[in-house]
Design an enzyme around this catalytic site. Sequence first.
Site, mmCIF file in Angstrom:
data_model
loop_
_atom_site.group_PDB
_atom_site.id
_atom_site.type_symbol
_atom_site.label_atom_id
_atom_site.label_comp_id
_atom_site.label_asym_id
_atom_site.label_seq_id
_atom_site.Cartn_x
_atom_site.Cartn_y
_atom_site.Cartn_z
ATOM 1 N N HIS A 87 0.853 -1.197 0.000
ATOM 2 C CA HIS A 87 0.000 0.000 0.000
ATOM 3 C C HIS A 87 0.888 1.245 0.000
ATOM 4 O O HIS A 87 1.963 1.243 0.604
ATOM 5 C CB HIS A 87 -0.918 -0.015 1.226
ATOM 6 C CG HIS A 87 -1.980 1.029 1.157
ATOM 7 N ND1 HIS A 87 -1.736 2.344 1.475
ATOM 8 C CD2 HIS A 87 -3.268 0.967 0.754
ATOM 9 C CE1 HIS A 87 -2.857 3.043 1.292
ATOM 10 N NE2 HIS A 87 -3.800 2.221 0.857
ATOM 11 N N GLU A 151 -4.015 2.025 -7.565
ATOM 12 C CA GLU A 151 -4.341 3.090 -6.626
ATOM 13 C C GLU A 151 -3.448 4.299 -6.893
ATOM 14 O O GLU A 151 -2.336 4.391 -6.341
ATOM 15 C CB GLU A 151 -4.110 2.617 -5.186
ATOM 16 C CG GLU A 151 -5.004 1.481 -4.753
ATOM 17 C CD GLU A 151 -5.314 1.565 -3.270
ATOM 18 O OE1 GLU A 151 -6.491 1.604 -2.933
ATOM 19 O OE2 GLU A 151 -4.376 1.626 -2.459
#
Length: 228
Positions: A87, A151
Amino acid sequence: MIFVANYKMNGDKKFYQKVNRVFNKLESEDTVVLCPPFVYMSSFKLRNENVFLGSQDVSGEINKTSTGQISAKMLQELNVTYSIIGHSERREIGETDFMIASKVHMAQEFGLVPIVCVGERNRAESLDILIKQVSIALSKSQKNNVIFAYEPVWAIGTGEIPTVDQINSAISVIKETALKCGFDVQVLYGGSVNLSNHNEIRKSSADGFLMGGVSLKLDDFIKIVKGE
Ligand code: PGA
């Protein structure tokens, strides 16, 4: 589709008890992956065949003295089946593409499906960064069960989202790069998905969403899963 709730460092015991109750009752054919902080995982008792537990990270090491880390083997013991890896909030604190490759490998060794986050840092950055992130992430992978989440970092928690065309271009780059490495992957979209934009983002080729902020609003999250 696959809907991933990344709760990040939010919520408390009471909140996760409610999450467990609500998702045990969810009626949906789609896959839902709940990713609470590590400390709440063992309290989950999921009784819904479409709802799974995922971790927000996993160690790329095994049998190493590593203070504070959580191994894939430990997660497997808790019936965790997915793991978010790489992430941008972890990349920001020093996680490299090579560390991510080890984590992907280790997750697979213990039966976890890696959900690898990739994305450009700002609007001006070329999508070529995705080629590097995807190919290194897959460099130690031995199984064809990796999911990617596109993302764009500039879209995370900002309320800004890319256009459907931009999402489709990024997803093509990710899929083509993975294919060149021998992997047929699914790609989710993540970054500011909410109740007012999810129907627009559904027009893209994304195989699902990875959601942060909106996962804390259980009613909104469920409406998104149901496509309402
Ligand atoms: P957001 O977070 O939905 O709050 O933008 C997404 C993420 O960080 O994965």
